[in-house]
Design a protein around this motif. Structure first.
Motif, PDB file in Angstrom:
ATOM      1  N   ILE A 354       0.787  -1.228  -0.010  1.00 48.05           N
ATOM      2  CA  ILE A 354       0.143   0.271  -0.005  1.00 48.05           C
ATOM      3  C   ILE A 354       0.922   1.205   0.156  1.00 48.05           C
ATOM      4  CG2 ILE A 354      -1.576   1.523   1.269  1.00 48.05           C
ATOM      5  CD1 ILE A 354      -2.994  -1.340   2.479  1.00 48.05           C
ATOM      6  N   SER A 370      -5.490   6.542   3.806  1.00 46.30           N
ATOM      7  CA  SER A 370      -5.785   5.291   3.851  1.00 46.30           C
ATOM      8  C   SER A 370      -6.411   5.156   5.268  1.00 46.30           C
ATOM      9  CB  SER A 370      -4.501   4.428   3.699  1.00 46.30           C
ATOM     10  OG  SER A 370      -3.519   4.675   4.425  1.00 46.30           O
ATOM     11  N   LEU A 396      -8.157   2.994   0.183  1.00 41.67           N
ATOM     12  CA  LEU A 396      -7.363   4.224  -0.133  1.00 41.67           C
ATOM     13  C   LEU A 396      -7.743   5.416  -1.155  1.00 41.67           C
ATOM     14  CD1 LEU A 396      -4.648   1.479  -1.575  1.00 41.67           C
ATOM     15  CD2 LEU A 396      -4.540   2.662   0.449  1.00 41.67           C
ATOM     16  N   ASN A 398      -6.399   7.122  -3.559  1.00 36.65           N
ATOM     17  CA  ASN A 398      -4.987   7.210  -4.385  1.00 36.65           C
ATOM     18  C   ASN A 398      -5.209   8.526  -5.205  1.00 36.65           C
ATOM     19  OD1 ASN A 398      -3.987   4.866  -3.651  1.00 36.65           O
ATOM     20  ND2 ASN A 398      -5.445   3.602  -5.079  1.00 36.65           N
ATOM     21  N   SER A 409      -7.835   0.344  -5.211  1.00 36.65           N
ATOM     22  CA  SER A 409      -8.459   1.471  -4.221  1.00 36.65           C
ATOM     23  C   SER A 409      -9.080   0.818  -2.948  1.00 36.65           C
ATOM     24  CB  SER A 409      -8.993   2.556  -4.984  1.00 36.65           C
ATOM     25  OG  SER A 409     -10.390   1.955  -5.409  1.00 36.65           O
TER      26      SER A 409
END
Length: 464
Positions: A354, A370, A396, A398, A409
């Protein structure tokens, strides 16, 4: 001894008598006197030899007493340990032998012997049409040494452990594998120095899984060098630590260890240690823990490979917080949970890799927001049978475009298992795992933005 002295005394008396007799002119002539003198000389020599022998004999008991007897191995201070002869150090040898069997059924699998849902292929891709892999491995087997030595500073405990999930080797003929370091630390009083689990994780609240890595969405159980101070009082525990930093920036290089030298990254600089703090409170009801992480991420690829067209230097502070617990629900049953969130947590969330940060088009280093959450329930069917249901999610945020929209994600994972403990130290387990992934891309007629996979795992463990 007494016989030797008696001989010496009698020999002296005989000599005196012979000399007295030899003095009488009426009893012996000159020839007789010469024989007597020769005999007296022999007797004197014999007396000297007897005295020398007596001196040697008298010194034997003293020499025997000075030589120590062989020391017998005795029980050490640690349970199940021995005391190393000639020292005050207690030594305990331990470890386990393990066999893991994993069978993937769909979605091209979850990335090998350890479940990694983030590697699941998206529906419609060529990889998603691959059949599942079967793997069997004994590489999780471990060996450890623990010592305890009393010193002027208190009792010093050391611990070294390794397993065989290292590099090299293959499955063609020998299934060889390199021994790798897991833990290596010493403890004295409230201090711990060496390689151990990160202080940001509270392992006492982790749910139980057959899978080696465990439920996704928890704090990652990183093992890394650190210096930690802990304080315990009553049911309370407070620990703070400085830990080895390692940036996990998108596009960075990770330098491997080389014999005799340390790794030197070429795309980032680890300027300061990661800082962690954790407080936990335990009671008959269970355990609650809270923690915090602070780290500095620095990209510096001057003289190295460009990252997304960027060459330069920038840094950003990152970190997050966590909350975890294990609540008893009756008997030996319990509910476990864990949640963590932050900017730039990266490798501290289970579900790696990650990213913690990425370089934007303008050269700015931006952290990745996150979070992760895990809930598990453990139920004992009997003293020797138990099950665990564990569900977790990782999310996530991103930044685009440095991280493509096809990157994962969201990760979901479910673990359902059954453990049997036939005898103490032995454990047999079987587990079903379901993993799902999602990205931020737009679905097309041939490629989805979602994917899933299923697997079945089993483990056979004996600890010694």
């Amino acid at each position: 001894m007494k016989t030797d002295h008696w001989i010496a005394r009698r020999s002296g008396s005989a000599l005196a008598l012979l000399l007295a007799v030899g003095a009488g002119p009426a009893l012996a002539d000159e020839a007789d006197k010469a024989q007597i003198r020769e005999l007296a000389a022999k007797i004197e020599a014999l007396q000297a030899q007897l005295k020398m022998l007596a001196d040697k004999t008298s010194s034997v008991p003293a020499q025997a007493a000075a030589k120590p007897a062989a020391e017998v191995v005795t029980a050490g201070e640690l349970p199940g340990s021995i005391r190393i002869p000639g020292t005050e150090t207690s030594l305990k040898i331990g470890g386990m032998v393990a066999l893991d069997i994993v069978k993937d059924f769909s979605g091209g699998g979850m990335g090998g012997a350890v479940a990694q849902p983030q590697s699941i292929a998206f529906d419609g891709s060529a990889q998603s049409r691959r059949d599942g892999q079967l793997s069997m491995s004994a590489r999780r087997s471990r060996l450890n040494l623990r010592t305890l030595t009393p010193t002027d500073f208190g009792k010093v405990t050391t611990y070294v452990e390794g397993d065989f999930i290292g590099g090299s080797g293959n499955e063609l003929v020998t299934n060889s594998a390199s021994f790798r370091l897991r833990h290596a630390y010493l403890e004295v009083g409230p201090w711990l120095a060496g390689q151990f689990w990160t202080n940001f994780a509270d392992l006492a609240t982790f749910p139980e899984t057959v899978d080696f890595q465990g439920g996704h969405g928890m704090v990652q159980a990183i093992r890394q060098p650190q210096l930690r101070f802990s304080k315990q009082w009553g049911g309370h525990e407070l620990a703070v630590a400085i830990e080895n930093p390692e940036a996990d920036i998108v596009g960075m290089s990770v330098a491997s260890f080389n014999p005799g030298v340390g790794p030197v990254p070429t795309t980032h600089v680890d300027q300061y240690p990661d800082l962690t703090a954790r407080y936990a409170f335990s009671g008959d009801w269970g355990r609650i823990a809270v923690g915090a992480l602070a780290r500095k991420l620095t990209v510096d690829n001057r003289g190295a490979t460009p990252i997304g067209g960027f060459v330069g230097e920038d840094n950003v502070f990152a970190g997050g917080v966590m909350l975890a617990g294990r609540i008893k629900t009756g008997g030996k049953d319990s509910l476990q949970f864990g949640v963590e969130a932050g900017h730039g947590l990266g490798r501290y969330i289970t579900g790696a890799p990650i990213p913690a940060a990425a370089v934007l088009d303008n050269g700015e280093l931006k952290t990745v927001k996150s979070w992760g959450a895990t809930v598990g329930y453990q139920h004992y069917w009997s003293p020797t049978w138990r099950s665990n249901l564990v569900v977790g999610r990782v999310g996530l945020d991103n930044p685009h475009p440095p991280i493509g929209r096809t990157a994962v994600s969201r990760i979901d994972a479910l673990f359902l298992n059954l453990f049997w403990q036939p005898v103490p130290r032995a454990l047999v387990g079987i587990e079903y795992v379901r993993g799902e992934v999602r990205n931020d891309a737009t679905k097309t007629g041939t490629l989805s933005n979602e994917g899933s996979a299923d697997r079945l795992g089993a483990t056979f463990i004996y600890q010694f």
